[in-house]
Design an enzyme around this catalytic site. Structure first.
Site, PDB file in Angstrom:
ATOM      1  N   ARG A  33      -5.307   4.077  -1.805  1.00  0.00           N
ATOM      2  CA  ARG A  33      -4.692   3.187  -0.983  1.00  0.00           C
ATOM      3  C   ARG A  33      -5.776   4.006   0.168  1.00  0.00           C
ATOM      4  O   ARG A  33      -6.072   4.430   1.096  1.00  0.00           O
ATOM      5  CB  ARG A  33      -4.050   5.456  -0.041  1.00  0.00           C
ATOM      6  N   ARG A  37      -3.881   5.171   6.759  1.00  0.00           N
ATOM      7  CA  ARG A  37      -3.991   5.391   7.834  1.00  0.00           C
ATOM      8  C   ARG A  37      -5.440   6.807   7.740  1.00  0.00           C
ATOM      9  O   ARG A  37      -5.341   7.660   9.217  1.00  0.00           O
ATOM     10  CB  ARG A  37      -2.870   6.875   8.127  1.00  0.00           C
ATOM     11  N   ARG A  46      -2.901  -1.054  13.876  1.00  0.00           N
ATOM     12  CA  ARG A  46      -1.220  -1.164  13.428  1.00  0.00           C
ATOM     13  C   ARG A  46      -0.542  -0.193  14.571  1.00  0.00           C
ATOM     14  O   ARG A  46       1.102  -0.448  14.217  1.00  0.00           O
ATOM     15  CB  ARG A  46      -0.540   0.884  11.733  1.00  0.00           C
ATOM     16  N   ASP A  84       2.060  -3.408  -0.625  1.00  0.00           N
ATOM     17  CA  ASP A  84       3.543  -1.941  -1.127  1.00  0.00           C
ATOM     18  C   ASP A  84       4.440  -2.840  -2.692  1.00  0.00           C
ATOM     19  O   ASP A  84       5.192  -3.349  -2.736  1.00  0.00           O
ATOM     20  CB  ASP A  84       4.384  -1.535  -0.183  1.00  0.00           C
TER      21      ASP A  84
END
Length: 365
Positions: A33, A37, A46, A84
Site C-alpha cells: 500500500r 492515503r 483522490r 485493487d
C-alpha cells in the site's frame, strides 16, 4: 508470442535478484500500500476521482503508482501497480463499490447465486485497463525500479464475494466451506483460473514480478488452508508458469503472501510453487528461514505500527531485526517490507526514515 514493448532498461534489479535467491549488497525494500492515503499528494488527487475510476483510467493509475517512487527516490526498490484485488470479482460479474472498503451489494449467499457469475471470463477484455496501466507505468518509471503486478488469492476473494465485504468472524464464507465443500473447491479453482489469466496478462503487459495476496488466510485452520486455499494457490502458480512458457514470455518471480498462515510455512515453501513467501509481523524471520530452508526468498516483516513509534523506535526496531536475522552478513533471498500494508495515519517522513534505516542496517557490516 512475446509482447513487443520498448521499455527503458532497468537500472535497479536488487529485488529481482533477491527474489531469485541471490545475495544482495543490502535488502531491497518496498511497502505494501505504498501508494496510499498516508501520502498528501494521494489524498489531494483522490478528491476528484472515484476509486475504481482511478483503477480503470491508466493515466491515473500510473500517476498514483509513481507518487511514492517520486517522493522516496532512491529508497524504494519496487513500484506496485495501483489497483485493487476486487477487480477480479468485478470481472466475474459481481458489482463492487468502495465505501471506503470493498462492498458487494449483491453477494453470493446460496448455491443458486453462483449462476450470476460469468461462465467464461474474457479477462483481457474485462481487465485490459490494468494491462494498459502497467505498460504506461513501465514507460514512466524509466527503468528506475521493477514494477510489481498482483491479484487477490481465491479464498480471500471468495470470502469477500460471500460476506459482501470485510468481516470479523467470516461466518458466512467459512460456513460455505463446511456446508458446500465440493462446490467451494470448484468456486476457488474457478476464481484461480481468472487470477492466473489476469497475472499472465499483467506480466505480458510489463509486470516484472507478481504477488498473490491471501489476506484472509489467517481465518482458516491449518487443515482448511491446506484443503481449500492451497490447491487454488498452487493452480495459479502452475498455470501462470505454463502459460508464460507457452507464449515464450520469460518467467518472473512470484510471491505468495498468505497473511497469518504461519503454521503452513513449510508447505507454502515446498508445495505452493512461489519464489518468495511473504510473512506477517507475528513470525520471526530467522525461525521462518529455518523452516522454509534456502529454496525460497522471504519477504517482510516489520510491524506496520512501528511507524507510529517515533524515529528512535524505528531505528531500534530495524536495527534489531536486521542484526538478529542477518548477523552482520550480506542479505540473501530477503526482501524487506512491512508485515502488512502501511496505514493512513503514518507520517510520510517517518516512512522515509524507515526506508533509510533498512538501507543502513541491512548492508553487510
Amino acid at each position: 508470442m512475446v509482447p513487443q514493448h520498448d521499455f527503458p532498461p532497468l537500472t535497479n534489479d536488487l529485488i529481482l535478484r533477491a527474489a531469485r535467491g541471490e545475495q544482495t549488497e543490502r535488502a531491497p525494500v518496498w511497502v505494501m500500500r505504498q501508494a496510499g492515503r498516508y501520502l498528501p499528494e494521494y489524498r489531494e488527487l483522490r478528491k476528484n476521482h472515484e476509486f475504481f475510476e482511478i483503477c480503470q483510467t491508466p493515466a491515473l493509475a500510473a500517476e498514483f503508482t509513481l507518487q511514492p517512487i517520486r517522493r522516496y527516490s532512491g529508497l524504494l526498490d519496487a513500484a506496485i501497480i495501483f489497483c485493487d484485488i476486487m477487480v477480479v470479482p468485478q470481472a466475474m460479474g459481481l458489482e463492487v463499490i468502495m465505501n471506503p472498503g470493498p462492498s458487494l451489494p449483491n453477494p453470493i449467499r446460496e448455491l443458486e447465486d453462483l449462476k450470476r457469475l460469468r461462465e467464461e471470463v474474457d479477462v483481457d477484455k474485462e481487465l485490459g485497463y490494468v494491462y494498459d496501466a502497467i505498460t504506461l507505468t513501465r514507460k514512466e518509471l524509466k527503468g528506475q525500479v521493477p514494477l510489481i503486478g498482483f491479484c487477490g488469492a481465491p479464498w480471500t476473494l471468495m470470502a469477500y464475494m460471500i460476506e459482501g465485504g470485510g468481516s470479523k468472524s467470516f461466518q458466512l464464507a467459512k460456513s460455505w466451506l463446511f456446508k458446500y465443500p465440493e462446490e467451494s473447491k470448484a468456486l476457488l479453482l474457478k476464481i484461480g483460473d481468472v487470477c492466473a489469466d489476469y497475472l499472465v496478462g499483467q506480466i505480458r503487459a510489463g509486470a516484472q514480478m507478481a504477488q498473490v495476496f491471501d489476506s484472509w488466510a489467517s481465518e482458516l485452520s491449518t487443515y482448511d488452508f491446506i484443503t481449500f486455499s492451497l490447491p487454488s494457490l498452487k493452480h495459479i502458480a502452475s498455470k501462470v508458469r505454463s502459460r508464460l512458457d507457452a507464449e515464450g514470455i520469460p518467467q518472473v518471480p512470484l510471491t505468495l503472501f498468505a497473511k497469518g498462515a504461519n503454521s503452513t510455512l513449510d508447505i507454502q515453501a515446498k508445495e505452493a510453487g512461489y519464489d518468495t513467501i511473504g510473512l506477517d509481523w507475528i513470525y520471526d524471520l530467522a525461525t521462518a528461514r529455518s523452516i522454509v530452508g534456502d529454496g525460497v526468498a522471504l519477504q517482510g516483516n516489520f510491524d506496520p505500527n512501528v511507524l507510529y513509534g517515533g524515529r528512535e523506535a524505528i531505528d531500534r526496531e530495524v536495527k534489531r531485526v536486521c542484526q538478529s536475522f542477518l548477523g552482520g552478513k550480506a542479505p540473501k533471498a530477503w526482501i524487506a517490507n512491512l508485515g502488512h500494508g502501511i496505514t493512513p495515519g503514518v507520517d510520510p517522513d517517518d516512512l522515509k526514515f524507515f526506508l533509510e534505516c533498512v538501507h543502513k542496517y541491512s548492508a553487510a557490516s
